[in-house]
Design a protein around this motif. Structure first.
Motif, PDB file in Angstrom:
ATOM      1  N   SER A 240       0.858  -1.177   0.000  1.00 27.76           N
ATOM      2  CA  SER A 240       0.000   0.000   0.000  1.00 27.76           C
ATOM      3  C   SER A 240       0.894   1.226   0.000  1.00 27.76           C
ATOM      4  O   SER A 240       1.720   1.399   0.882  1.00 27.76           O
ATOM      5  N   GLN A 241       0.731   2.078  -1.003  1.00 29.38           N
ATOM      6  CA  GLN A 241       1.637   3.204  -1.196  1.00 29.38           C
ATOM      7  C   GLN A 241       0.938   4.211  -2.087  1.00 29.38           C
ATOM      8  O   GLN A 241       0.112   3.850  -2.916  1.00 29.38           O
ATOM      9  N   VAL A 242       1.269   5.486  -1.937  1.00 30.47           N
ATOM     10  CA  VAL A 242       0.599   6.507  -2.730  1.00 30.47           C
ATOM     11  C   VAL A 242       1.548   7.267  -3.643  1.00 30.47           C
ATOM     12  O   VAL A 242       1.124   8.170  -4.345  1.00 30.47           O
ATOM     13  N   ARG A 243       2.809   6.911  -3.687  1.00 29.81           N
ATOM     14  CA  ARG A 243       3.724   7.610  -4.583  1.00 29.81           C
ATOM     15  C   ARG A 243       4.979   6.784  -4.782  1.00 29.81           C
ATOM     16  O   ARG A 243       5.292   5.891  -4.029  1.00 29.81           O
ATOM     17  N   GLY A 244       5.662   7.083  -5.858  1.00 27.36           N
ATOM     18  CA  GLY A 244       7.031   6.617  -6.000  1.00 27.36           C
ATOM     19  C   GLY A 244       7.228   5.250  -6.603  1.00 27.36           C
ATOM     20  O   GLY A 244       8.333   4.913  -7.002  1.00 27.36           O
ATOM     21  N   VAL A 245       6.187   4.416  -6.693  1.00 28.96           N
ATOM     22  CA  VAL A 245       6.436   3.044  -7.111  1.00 28.96           C
ATOM     23  C   VAL A 245       5.773   2.720  -8.446  1.00 28.96           C
ATOM     24  O   VAL A 245       5.870   1.601  -8.927  1.00 28.96           O
ATOM     25  N   GLU A 246       5.110   3.697  -9.046  1.00 29.18           N
ATOM     26  CA  GLU A 246       4.434   3.486 -10.319  1.00 29.18           C
ATOM     27  C   GLU A 246       4.740   4.644 -11.258  1.00 29.18           C
ATOM     28  O   GLU A 246       5.295   5.661 -10.841  1.00 29.18           O
ATOM     29  N   LEU A 247       4.359   4.483 -12.537  1.00 28.12           N
ATOM     30  CA  LEU A 247       4.639   5.512 -13.533  1.00 28.12           C
ATOM     31  C   LEU A 247       3.375   5.967 -14.250  1.00 28.12           C
ATOM     32  O   LEU A 247       3.411   6.329 -15.420  1.00 28.12           O
ATOM     33  N   ALA A 404      20.714  -2.160  -5.182  1.00 28.36           N
ATOM     34  CA  ALA A 404      21.030  -1.091  -4.249  1.00 28.36           C
ATOM     35  C   ALA A 404      21.684  -1.654  -3.003  1.00 28.36           C
ATOM     36  O   ALA A 404      21.563  -2.841  -2.696  1.00 28.36           O
ATOM     37  N   ASP A 405      22.393  -0.808  -2.289  1.00 32.25           N
ATOM     38  CA  ASP A 405      22.961  -1.237  -1.019  1.00 32.25           C
ATOM     39  C   ASP A 405      21.837  -1.612  -0.055  1.00 32.25           C
ATOM     40  O   ASP A 405      20.749  -1.063  -0.088  1.00 32.25           O
ATOM     41  N   GLU A 406      22.127  -2.534   0.821  1.00 37.32           N
ATOM     42  CA  GLU A 406      21.134  -2.919   1.814  1.00 37.32           C
ATOM     43  C   GLU A 406      20.798  -1.717   2.696  1.00 37.32           C
ATOM     44  O   GLU A 406      21.669  -0.970   3.121  1.00 37.32           O
ATOM     45  N   VAL A 407      19.535  -1.546   2.952  1.00 40.94           N
ATOM     46  CA  VAL A 407      19.076  -0.421   3.751  1.00 40.94           C
ATOM     47  C   VAL A 407      18.997  -0.845   5.207  1.00 40.94           C
ATOM     48  O   VAL A 407      18.365  -1.853   5.536  1.00 40.94           O
ATOM     49  N   ASN A 408      19.632  -0.078   6.093  1.00 40.51           N
ATOM     50  CA  ASN A 408      19.611  -0.470   7.495  1.00 40.51           C
ATOM     51  C   ASN A 408      18.237  -0.172   8.115  1.00 40.51           C
ATOM     52  O   ASN A 408      17.411   0.532   7.539  1.00 40.51           O
ATOM     53  N   GLN A 409      18.018  -0.690   9.316  1.00 34.48           N
ATOM     54  CA  GLN A 409      16.695  -0.608   9.920  1.00 34.48           C
ATOM     55  C   GLN A 409      16.300   0.836  10.221  1.00 34.48           C
ATOM     56  O   GLN A 409      15.148   1.223  10.022  1.00 34.48           O
ATOM     57  N   ALA A 410      17.236   1.652  10.671  1.00 34.74           N
ATOM     58  CA  ALA A 410      16.901   3.036  11.003  1.00 34.74           C
ATOM     59  C   ALA A 410      16.455   3.795   9.760  1.00 34.74           C
ATOM     60  O   ALA A 410      15.472   4.543   9.783  1.00 34.74           O
ATOM     61  N   THR A 411      17.192   3.602   8.663  1.00 28.96           N
ATOM     62  CA  THR A 411      16.809   4.263   7.419  1.00 28.96           C
ATOM     63  C   THR A 411      15.489   3.726   6.910  1.00 28.96           C
ATOM     64  O   THR A 411      14.639   4.463   6.412  1.00 28.96           O
ATOM     65  N   LYS A 412      15.299   2.403   7.050  1.00 26.49           N
ATOM     66  CA  LYS A 412      14.045   1.805   6.607  1.00 26.49           C
ATOM     67  C   LYS A 412      12.862   2.377   7.374  1.00 26.49           C
ATOM     68  O   LYS A 412      11.805   2.679   6.803  1.00 26.49           O
ATOM     69  N   ASP A 413      13.037   2.571   8.673  1.00 30.85           N
ATOM     70  CA  ASP A 413      11.963   3.133   9.489  1.00 30.85           C
ATOM     71  C   ASP A 413      11.620   4.549   9.021  1.00 30.85           C
ATOM     72  O   ASP A 413      10.452   4.932   8.953  1.00 30.85           O
ATOM     73  N   ARG A 414      12.642   5.325   8.702  1.00 33.62           N
ATOM     74  CA  ARG A 414      12.386   6.697   8.270  1.00 33.62           C
ATOM     75  C   ARG A 414      11.693   6.710   6.913  1.00 33.62           C
ATOM     76  O   ARG A 414      10.751   7.485   6.692  1.00 33.62           O
ATOM     77  N   LEU A 415      12.127   5.864   5.983  1.00 33.27           N
ATOM     78  CA  LEU A 415      11.471   5.802   4.687  1.00 33.27           C
ATOM     79  C   LEU A 415      10.036   5.351   4.808  1.00 33.27           C
ATOM     80  O   LEU A 415       9.149   5.800   4.078  1.00 33.27           O
ATOM     81  N   GLU A 416       9.777   4.475   5.770  1.00 39.48           N
ATOM     82  CA  GLU A 416       8.405   4.037   6.016  1.00 39.48           C
ATOM     83  C   GLU A 416       7.569   5.216   6.511  1.00 39.48           C
ATOM     84  O   GLU A 416       6.425   5.422   6.078  1.00 39.48           O
ATOM     85  N   ASP A 417       8.123   6.028   7.394  1.00 41.75           N
ATOM     86  CA  ASP A 417       7.415   7.201   7.893  1.00 41.75           C
ATOM     87  C   ASP A 417       7.045   8.145   6.752  1.00 41.75           C
ATOM     88  O   ASP A 417       6.000   8.786   6.764  1.00 41.75           O
ATOM     89  N   LEU A 418       7.922   8.241   5.751  1.00 38.72           N
ATOM     90  CA  LEU A 418       7.704   9.170   4.657  1.00 38.72           C
ATOM     91  C   LEU A 418       6.827   8.592   3.555  1.00 38.72           C
ATOM     92  O   LEU A 418       6.551   9.257   2.569  1.00 38.72           O
ATOM     93  N   GLY A 419       6.421   7.336   3.707  1.00 32.58           N
ATOM     94  CA  GLY A 419       5.524   6.762   2.728  1.00 32.58           C
ATOM     95  C   GLY A 419       6.198   6.037   1.600  1.00 32.58           C
ATOM     96  O   GLY A 419       5.565   5.640   0.619  1.00 32.58           O
ATOM     97  N   TYR A 420       7.531   5.877   1.666  1.00 40.39           N
ATOM     98  CA  TYR A 420       8.234   5.162   0.610  1.00 40.39           C
ATOM     99  C   TYR A 420       8.287   3.667   0.881  1.00 40.39           C
ATOM    100  O   TYR A 420       8.705   2.887   0.040  1.00 40.39           O
ATOM    101  N   LEU A 421       7.920   3.264   2.073  1.00 39.46           N
ATOM    102  CA  LEU A 421       7.845   1.836   2.438  1.00 39.46           C
ATOM    103  C   LEU A 421       6.512   1.590   3.101  1.00 39.46           C
ATOM    104  O   LEU A 421       5.962   2.464   3.744  1.00 39.46           O
TER     105      LEU A 421
END
Length: 421
Positions: A240-247, A404-421
């Motif tokens: 479930s996502q509203v941006r960034g993953v489709e064209l 891509a480089d593996e994304v660490n948990q802290a970065t993953k959490d932030r990207l999730e907050d921003l709606g990219y995950l």
């Protein structure tokens, strides 16, 4: 001379209707179909500021990015301009775009996790206030101001409001989220109007000789392509996502307006691209334009094709068609396709880019702007023509094979907050 380039994150073309935007349209050149070259903030802004497609400036993802491309503020600095950037959002400061400016400020005084903008966010009124003060301090000089406004960057958290979030299913995808989505459209419009009012204040408080307003990408809304769900090329719901993953058009089509003496008062419906901003602005300033993938729009000519991409699937550690995923990320993003597309004023072809290009969707956007009828199997000759052109464009591009480089948990959490995950 004061030049302002304002990029409104997540700005849809069909919400560019505030009275301030209407005033810009009547005092300059309004392009209602500007196609961004990437669905993500950092690669899209690199294209916007360099005039290059992503495969030529080498920024393909949100964070920890680096480009060797010459950017607009560097060119203007060589011409004697003071250059400054202001951002209220997260991704751009993680890479080297700020290095191209004489000064760059990441303004983040507040936490806004409930609305999904993460723990660092600077609202438009504060950015505009800082820009006004900076311009006052440099009155009478040649100045270039870039403002990246993050207020529209809402996620599913906005839709939940203060209610409990829905449960996850066995694939860590939200269940029954439809009951929450009514709030998103209202909140998006509120933020869109707020940003427009702040930009209006900026233009009333200081003298601006050339103003450019655009967006880096759009956002899905209820009723569009299964909102808020995301499907892979096999038709499986993977998140479930509203941006960034489709064209689709709601993601890659944004408004663009140039206002000021060099620009004729007109509205243009033919497509243009984010990569056309740099050559157009430099042409208006009578500054030599470096080699770019874009073109000046002051010659009243417009590009036949526009390229866009999204390599969201490469958040995963390994390419899904060449290796098995050894980790299961939240929301099933390791099953998400990387995508590229080629668009004209008539057709759009979307291909997966998971190791080899594979056509998956073809739309006659001139007749079907909502992209409801996939004509891939009905218009084989058109699909083949556009596919051949895409293969030629990407002939030397290895991104679809690179992980891509593996994304660490802290970065993953932030990207999730921003709606990219």
């Amino acid at each position: 001379m004061n030049i302002v380039l304002a990029s409104v994150d997540c700005l849809r073309h069909d919400t560019f209707d505030h009275r301030f935007y209407d005033s810009l349209k009547t005092s300059g050149s309004h392009y209602d179909t500007c196609i961004t070259q990437a669905a993500f903030t950092s690669p899209s802004h690199t294209s916007m500021l360099s005039g290059l497609n992503p495969f030529n400036h080498d920024v393909r993802w949100l964070i920890d990015y680096e480009t060797d491309a010459t950017l607009l503020p560097e060119i203007l600095s060589e011409e004697g301009f003071n250059t400054v950037g202001f951002t209220g959002g997260y991704p751009l400061p993680t890479g080297n775009i700020p290095d191209a400016f004489d000064e760059f400020y990441h303004i983040t005084p507040m936490e806004d996790r409930m609305e999904g903008r993460g723990d660092e966010f600077g609202p438009a009124n504060l950015l505009v206030n800082r820009a006004v003060n900076w311009l006052d301090d440099h009155e009478g000089e040649n100045n270039f101001v870039f403002i990246h406004l993050f207020d529209l960057h809402l996620t599913l958290r906005s839709e939940f409001g203060k209610r409990d979030e829905p449960d996850f299913d066995e694939n860590h995808v939200y269940k029954n989220v439809e009951q929450y989505i009514g709030r998103y459209q209202r909140r998006y419009r509120e933020e869109a109007d707020f940003v427009a009012r702040q930009l209006e204040n900026l233009h009333e408080l200081v003298d601006i000789d050339i103003s450019v307003v655009t967006g880096d990408h759009g956002s899905k809304m209820p009723g569009e392509h299964g909102y808020p769900w995301v499907y892979d090329s096999e038709g499986n719901r993977v998140g479930s996502q509203v941006r960034g993953v489709e064209l689709y058009e709601n993601i890659i089509r944004v408004p663009l307006v140039f206002s000021g003496d060099p620009f004729p008062d007109e509205t243009v419906h033919e497509q243009v691209r984010s990569i056309d901003i740099v050559p157009t602005l430099l042409d208006a300033l009578d500054i030599d334009v470096p080699e770019t993938d874009g073109m000046t729009l002051l010659d009243n000519e417009h590009p036949e094709f526009a390229y866009s991409e999204t390599y969201h699937g490469q958040l995963t550690k390994e390419n899904k068609l060449t290796h098995k995923m050894n980790k299961q990320y939240d929301f099933g993003w390791n099953d998400l396709d990387s995508l590229v597309c080629l668009r004209s004023n008539e057709w759009k072809l979307i291909c997966t880019a998971n190791g080899e290009l594979e056509p998956v969707e073809l739309y006659h956007i001139a007749q079907d702007p909502g992209e409801e009828r996939n004509l891939l199997h009905d218009e084989g000759e058109v699909a083949q023509e556009y596919f051949d052109d895409l293969e030629t464009i990407l002939d030397n591009d290895e991104q679809m094979y690179v992980t891509a480089d593996e994304v660490n948990q802290a970065t993953k959490d932030r990207l999730e907050d921003l709606g990219y995950l």
